[in-house]
Scaffold this motif. Sequence first.
Motif, PDB file in Angstrom:
ATOM      1  N   PHE A   1       8.297  -1.405  -1.008  1.00  0.00           N
ATOM      2  CA  PHE A   1       8.023  -0.518  -2.099  1.00  0.00           C
ATOM      3  C   PHE A   1       9.342  -0.823  -3.381  1.00  0.00           C
ATOM      4  O   PHE A   1       8.795  -0.980  -4.423  1.00  0.00           O
TER       5      PHE A   1
ATOM      6  N   ALA B   1       7.188  -5.233 -10.644  1.00  0.00           N
ATOM      7  CA  ALA B   1       6.575  -4.629 -11.983  1.00  0.00           C
ATOM      8  C   ALA B   1       7.514  -4.545 -13.250  1.00  0.00           C
ATOM      9  O   ALA B   1       7.027  -4.854 -14.205  1.00  0.00           O
TER      10      ALA B   1
ATOM     11  N   ALA C   1      -7.016  -3.223  -2.599  1.00  0.00           N
ATOM     12  CA  ALA C   1      -5.773  -3.533  -1.764  1.00  0.00           C
ATOM     13  C   ALA C   1      -4.818  -2.064  -1.547  1.00  0.00           C
ATOM     14  O   ALA C   1      -4.647  -1.764  -0.419  1.00  0.00           O
TER      15      ALA C   1
ATOM     16  N   GLY D   1      -5.987  -0.629   1.678  1.00  0.00           N
ATOM     17  CA  GLY D   1      -4.763  -0.946   2.768  1.00  0.00           C
ATOM     18  C   GLY D   1      -4.087   0.523   3.180  1.00  0.00           C
ATOM     19  O   GLY D   1      -3.824   0.475   4.481  1.00  0.00           O
TER      20      GLY D   1
ATOM     21  N   VAL E   1      -3.662   1.355   7.095  1.00  0.00           N
ATOM     22  CA  VAL E   1      -2.439   1.612   7.828  1.00  0.00           C
ATOM     23  C   VAL E   1      -2.186   2.967   8.354  1.00  0.00           C
ATOM     24  O   VAL E   1      -1.620   3.231   9.367  1.00  0.00           O
TER      25      VAL E   1
ATOM     26  N   LEU F   1       6.348  10.794   9.027  1.00  0.00           N
ATOM     27  CA  LEU F   1       7.400  10.331   8.105  1.00  0.00           C
ATOM     28  C   LEU F   1       6.849   9.189   7.576  1.00  0.00           C
ATOM     29  O   LEU F   1       6.655   8.758   6.124  1.00  0.00           O
ATOM     30  N   VAL F   2       6.299   7.951   8.345  1.00  0.00           N
ATOM     31  CA  VAL F   2       5.796   6.800   7.903  1.00  0.00           C
ATOM     32  C   VAL F   2       4.615   7.034   7.023  1.00  0.00           C
ATOM     33  O   VAL F   2       4.383   6.251   5.998  1.00  0.00           O
TER      34      VAL F   2
ATOM     35  N   PHE G   1       5.251   8.594   3.580  1.00  0.00           N
ATOM     36  CA  PHE G   1       5.881   7.579   2.656  1.00  0.00           C
ATOM     37  C   PHE G   1       5.036   6.504   2.075  1.00  0.00           C
ATOM     38  O   PHE G   1       5.141   6.195   0.880  1.00  0.00           O
ATOM     39  N   LEU G   2       4.230   6.230   3.149  1.00  0.00           N
ATOM     40  CA  LEU G   2       3.337   5.299   2.667  1.00  0.00           C
ATOM     41  C   LEU G   2       2.402   5.971   1.609  1.00  0.00           C
ATOM     42  O   LEU G   2       2.135   5.190   0.726  1.00  0.00           O
TER      43      LEU G   2
ATOM     44  N   THR H   1       4.324   6.271  -1.924  1.00  0.00           N
ATOM     45  CA  THR H   1       4.871   4.992  -2.482  1.00  0.00           C
ATOM     46  C   THR H   1       3.732   3.953  -2.784  1.00  0.00           C
ATOM     47  O   THR H   1       3.789   3.291  -4.001  1.00  0.00           O
ATOM     48  N   ASN H   2       2.676   3.878  -1.925  1.00  0.00           N
ATOM     49  CA  ASN H   2       1.836   2.733  -2.090  1.00  0.00           C
ATOM     50  C   ASN H   2       0.839   3.034  -3.424  1.00  0.00           C
ATOM     51  O   ASN H   2       0.786   1.941  -4.324  1.00  0.00           O
TER      52      ASN H   2
ATOM     53  N   ILE I   1       1.966   4.676  -5.985  1.00  0.00           N
ATOM     54  CA  ILE I   1       2.822   4.389  -7.339  1.00  0.00           C
ATOM     55  C   ILE I   1       3.175   2.797  -7.456  1.00  0.00           C
ATOM     56  O   ILE I   1       2.960   2.404  -8.819  1.00  0.00           O
ATOM     57  N   ALA I   2       3.262   2.051  -6.290  1.00  0.00           N
ATOM     58  CA  ALA I   2       3.350   0.734  -6.456  1.00  0.00           C
ATOM     59  C   ALA I   2       2.472   0.161  -7.029  1.00  0.00           C
ATOM     60  O   ALA I   2       2.598  -0.751  -8.152  1.00  0.00           O
ATOM     61  N   ALA I   3       1.080   0.545  -6.849  1.00  0.00           N
ATOM     62  CA  ALA I   3      -0.174  -0.078  -7.320  1.00  0.00           C
ATOM     63  C   ALA I   3      -0.268   0.066  -8.782  1.00  0.00           C
ATOM     64  O   ALA I   3      -0.600  -0.786  -9.479  1.00  0.00           O
TER      65      ALA I   3
ATOM     66  N   MET J   1       2.142   0.854 -10.999  1.00  0.00           N
ATOM     67  CA  MET J   1       3.197   0.079 -11.743  1.00  0.00           C
ATOM     68  C   MET J   1       2.786  -1.334 -11.944  1.00  0.00           C
ATOM     69  O   MET J   1       3.095  -1.778 -13.073  1.00  0.00           O
ATOM     70  N   ILE J   2       2.258  -1.863 -10.787  1.00  0.00           N
ATOM     71  CA  ILE J   2       2.026  -3.309 -10.998  1.00  0.00           C
ATOM     72  C   ILE J   2       0.618  -3.339 -12.006  1.00  0.00           C
ATOM     73  O   ILE J   2       0.673  -4.504 -12.792  1.00  0.00           O
TER      74      ILE J   2
END
Lengths: 97, 144
Positions: A81, A88, B41, B45, B49, B71-72, B75-76, B79-80, B82-84, B86-87
């Motif tokens: 992450f 980014a 993705a 994805g 998961v 927890l996993v 967290f997944l 964050t996932n 947010i990351a997608a 942002m990119i």
Amino acid sequence: MTLLLADFDLVGFVSTLSMNVMAVAMLFSLVRLFRGPSVPDRVIALDLIAALSVGIIAIYSIGNDEPMLLRAGIVVALVVFIGTVAFAMFVEKRGRE
Amino acid sequence: MPAAINEIIACVFILAGTAFSLVAAVGIVRMPDLFTRMQAAAKTGTLGVGCTILAVAIYYADPGVATLAALVILFLFLTNPIAAHMIARAGYFAGVPIWEHTVVDELKGQYDKQTHTLKASDGTGALSDPDASGPGPQPPASEP
């Protein structure tokens, strides 16, 4: 017949099958990683590869009876992450100049 | 000994998660541009998961492992997306080409890429709905 059914290792079979399918999925995202026309495409492929590796860690942990491996999954998810967010920011900054 | 019920449920979740992951990988290869690939993705994805980690929690049926799995998953799921997002945002501002058959691009022409602000409404259709302008300073309503 009943003996055959009783000896059938359901968890082992399913985990092996899923491991192979996950490997195929990882190959597909590797194709996008090498072919991606832009940097964000490659970053998305890396992100998917990391998510798939968390899934592979989980399946391996079931198939080999090692619940400790989930901690490795947490670490992989965390690091990736941060890496994606950094990528980014890099892409955005480089595009503006 | 036949398979226990939690093993059967865990196997179902493993197979579902694997199927979702495979769909995500096919989508990232087959989709035509960055933004549709990001959709495939990130959403598929994450769900795949998540199903696999849930299978781990069900298979071991142990409070410690279940806490780790929760927890996993938490967290997944935090964050996932947010990351997608942002990119994809960075790619949009860096000028990654959009698929030519895209139906609508609502940000086009309404966003200043230098200052990262929405352009002010000048009566040409930008921000035409006054109620959708967000929590910014509203003009005082004139009471007759």
